[in-house]
Design a protein around this motif. Structure first.
Motif, PDB file in Angstrom:
ATOM      1  N   HIS A  59     -27.253 -11.599  24.495  1.00 41.61           N
ATOM      2  CA  HIS A  59     -27.242 -12.673  23.501  1.00 41.61           C
ATOM      3  C   HIS A  59     -28.026 -13.919  23.902  1.00 41.61           C
ATOM      4  O   HIS A  59     -28.127 -14.836  23.095  1.00 41.61           O
ATOM      5  CB  HIS A  59     -25.799 -13.063  23.168  1.00 41.61           C
ATOM      6  N   GLY A  60     -28.538 -13.981  25.120  1.00 41.65           N
ATOM      7  CA  GLY A  60     -29.430 -15.065  25.491  1.00 41.65           C
ATOM      8  C   GLY A  60     -28.803 -16.182  26.308  1.00 41.65           C
ATOM      9  O   GLY A  60     -27.602 -16.187  26.591  1.00 41.65           O
ATOM     10  N   PRO A  61     -29.666 -17.129  26.677  1.00 44.66           N
ATOM     11  CA  PRO A  61     -29.247 -18.192  27.591  1.00 44.66           C
ATOM     12  C   PRO A  61     -28.168 -19.119  27.041  1.00 44.66           C
ATOM     13  O   PRO A  61     -27.392 -19.686  27.802  1.00 44.66           O
ATOM     14  CB  PRO A  61     -30.533 -18.961  27.886  1.00 44.66           C
ATOM     15  N   ALA A  62     -28.099 -19.285  25.732  1.00 45.83           N
ATOM     16  CA  ALA A  62     -27.053 -20.153  25.172  1.00 45.83           C
ATOM     17  C   ALA A  62     -25.675 -19.590  25.501  1.00 45.83           C
ATOM     18  O   ALA A  62     -24.771 -20.338  25.889  1.00 45.83           O
ATOM     19  CB  ALA A  62     -27.226 -20.302  23.664  1.00 45.83           C
ATOM     20  N   LEU A  63     -25.510 -18.274  25.390  1.00 48.77           N
ATOM     21  CA  LEU A  63     -24.218 -17.678  25.722  1.00 48.77           C
ATOM     22  C   LEU A  63     -23.969 -17.748  27.227  1.00 48.77           C
ATOM     23  O   LEU A  63     -22.844 -18.012  27.656  1.00 48.77           O
ATOM     24  CB  LEU A  63     -24.116 -16.227  25.242  1.00 48.77           C
ATOM     25  N   ALA A  64     -24.996 -17.552  28.027  1.00 44.76           N
ATOM     26  CA  ALA A  64     -24.832 -17.647  29.491  1.00 44.76           C
ATOM     27  C   ALA A  64     -24.309 -19.025  29.871  1.00 44.76           C
ATOM     28  O   ALA A  64     -23.410 -19.152  30.706  1.00 44.76           O
ATOM     29  CB  ALA A  64     -26.152 -17.353  30.194  1.00 44.76           C
ATOM     30  N   GLU A  65     -24.861 -20.061  29.247  1.00 49.20           N
ATOM     31  CA  GLU A  65     -24.441 -21.435  29.551  1.00 49.20           C
ATOM     32  C   GLU A  65     -22.994 -21.677  29.147  1.00 49.20           C
ATOM     33  O   GLU A  65     -22.207 -22.238  29.903  1.00 49.20           O
ATOM     34  CB  GLU A  65     -25.361 -22.418  28.828  1.00 49.20           C
ATOM     35  N   VAL A  66     -22.623 -21.247  27.954  1.00 45.68           N
ATOM     36  CA  VAL A  66     -21.254 -21.423  27.483  1.00 45.68           C
ATOM     37  C   VAL A  66     -20.289 -20.579  28.323  1.00 45.68           C
ATOM     38  O   VAL A  66     -19.232 -21.052  28.739  1.00 45.68           O
ATOM     39  CB  VAL A  66     -21.129 -21.055  25.982  1.00 45.68           C
ATOM     40  N   ALA A  67     -20.653 -19.336  28.582  1.00 43.24           N
ATOM     41  CA  ALA A  67     -19.769 -18.422  29.306  1.00 43.24           C
ATOM     42  C   ALA A  67     -19.457 -18.918  30.713  1.00 43.24           C
ATOM     43  O   ALA A  67     -18.378 -18.642  31.240  1.00 43.24           O
ATOM     44  CB  ALA A  67     -20.384 -17.030  29.365  1.00 43.24           C
ATOM     45  N   ALA A  68     -20.368 -19.674  31.304  1.00 40.85           N
ATOM     46  CA  ALA A  68     -20.134 -20.209  32.648  1.00 40.85           C
ATOM     47  C   ALA A  68     -18.934 -21.148  32.676  1.00 40.85           C
ATOM     48  O   ALA A  68     -18.321 -21.348  33.727  1.00 40.85           O
ATOM     49  CB  ALA A  68     -21.382 -20.924  33.149  1.00 40.85           C
ATOM     50  N   ARG A  69     -18.580 -21.714  31.530  1.00 40.48           N
ATOM     51  CA  ARG A  69     -17.449 -22.644  31.448  1.00 40.48           C
ATOM     52  C   ARG A  69     -16.219 -22.016  30.808  1.00 40.48           C
ATOM     53  O   ARG A  69     -15.193 -22.666  30.642  1.00 40.48           O
ATOM     54  CB  ARG A  69     -17.858 -23.881  30.641  1.00 40.48           C
ATOM     55  N   CYS A  70     -16.323 -20.776  30.403  1.00 35.31           N
ATOM     56  CA  CYS A  70     -15.255 -20.130  29.640  1.00 35.31           C
ATOM     57  C   CYS A  70     -14.152 -19.567  30.531  1.00 35.31           C
ATOM     58  O   CYS A  70     -14.385 -19.193  31.673  1.00 35.31           O
ATOM     59  CB  CYS A  70     -15.823 -18.973  28.820  1.00 35.31           C
ATOM     60  N   ALA A  71     -12.985 -19.486  29.936  1.00 36.59           N
ATOM     61  CA  ALA A  71     -11.897 -18.698  30.495  1.00 36.59           C
ATOM     62  C   ALA A  71     -11.974 -17.339  29.823  1.00 36.59           C
ATOM     63  O   ALA A  71     -12.356 -17.232  28.658  1.00 36.59           O
ATOM     64  CB  ALA A  71     -10.560 -19.359  30.197  1.00 36.59           C
ATOM     65  N   LEU A  72     -11.649 -16.311  30.557  1.00 36.22           N
ATOM     66  CA  LEU A  72     -11.637 -14.962  30.001  1.00 36.22           C
ATOM     67  C   LEU A  72     -10.227 -14.408  30.062  1.00 36.22           C
ATOM     68  O   LEU A  72      -9.582 -14.465  31.110  1.00 36.22           O
ATOM     69  CB  LEU A  72     -12.561 -14.033  30.795  1.00 36.22           C
ATOM     70  N   LEU A  73      -9.780 -13.906  28.943  1.00 34.73           N
ATOM     71  CA  LEU A  73      -8.504 -13.207  28.906  1.00 34.73           C
ATOM     72  C   LEU A  73      -8.819 -11.720  28.829  1.00 34.73           C
ATOM     73  O   LEU A  73      -9.474 -11.268  27.886  1.00 34.73           O
ATOM     74  CB  LEU A  73      -7.678 -13.628  27.691  1.00 34.73           C
ATOM     75  N   VAL A  74      -8.399 -10.978  29.839  1.00 32.54           N
ATOM     76  CA  VAL A  74      -8.596  -9.539  29.874  1.00 32.54           C
ATOM     77  C   VAL A  74      -7.246  -8.910  29.542  1.00 32.54           C
ATOM     78  O   VAL A  74      -6.312  -9.004  30.342  1.00 32.54           O
ATOM     79  CB  VAL A  74      -9.128  -9.077  31.247  1.00 32.54           C
ATOM     80  N   ASP A  75      -7.156  -8.370  28.343  1.00 36.49           N
ATOM     81  CA  ASP A  75      -5.877  -7.872  27.823  1.00 36.49           C
ATOM     82  C   ASP A  75      -4.773  -8.916  27.971  1.00 36.49           C
ATOM     83  O   ASP A  75      -3.651  -8.626  28.376  1.00 36.49           O
ATOM     84  CB  ASP A  75      -5.467  -6.550  28.485  1.00 36.49           C
ATOM     85  N   GLY A  76      -5.135 -10.171  27.650  1.00 36.65           N
ATOM     86  CA  GLY A  76      -4.170 -11.257  27.641  1.00 36.65           C
ATOM     87  C   GLY A  76      -3.907 -11.930  28.967  1.00 36.65           C
ATOM     88  O   GLY A  76      -3.138 -12.879  29.038  1.00 36.65           O
TER      89      GLY A  76
END
Length: 101
Positions: A59-76
């Motif tokens: 999806h490109g660099p915009a998602l890479a930038e946002v994802a670097a700050r994201c929390a990920l819930l893996v099956d909650g």
């Protein structure tokens, strides 16, 4: 990710089973990805970092930038360690920081 993606429940050339995970994007992550959800085929041994890298490549660099700050819930369950395995998860939520409380 360096191994081939195949349909959920399929096998790679090594005979190892793959899995399909539903990825849901919220707020700025959805905007950066250009969608709210998608399904991704994952080879065995995929880590949180592998998944984030593959999504950023897709999806490109915009998602890479946002994802670097994201929390990920893996099956909650919250995962911040890029080396954590995704395992046999069926859903990964990509949650950017939200303003407010």
């Amino acid at each position: 990710m360096t191994t081939e993606a195949v349909p959920a429940g399929g096998t790679t050339g090594t005979g190892a089973r793959t899995g399909r995970v539903e990825v849901r994007y919220f707020a700025a992550a959805a905007e950066a990805a250009g969608r709210h959800e998608e399904h991704v085929d994952l080879p065995p041994g995929t880590t949180v970092g592998d998944l984030l890298d593959a999504l950023a490549e897709r999806h490109g660099p915009a998602l890479a930038e946002v994802a670097a700050r994201c929390a990920l819930l893996v099956d909650g369950v919250l995962h911040r360690d890029r080396d954590a395995p995704v395992g046999s998860a069926v859903r990964v939520d990509v949650l950017p920081p939200f303003a407010g409380g």
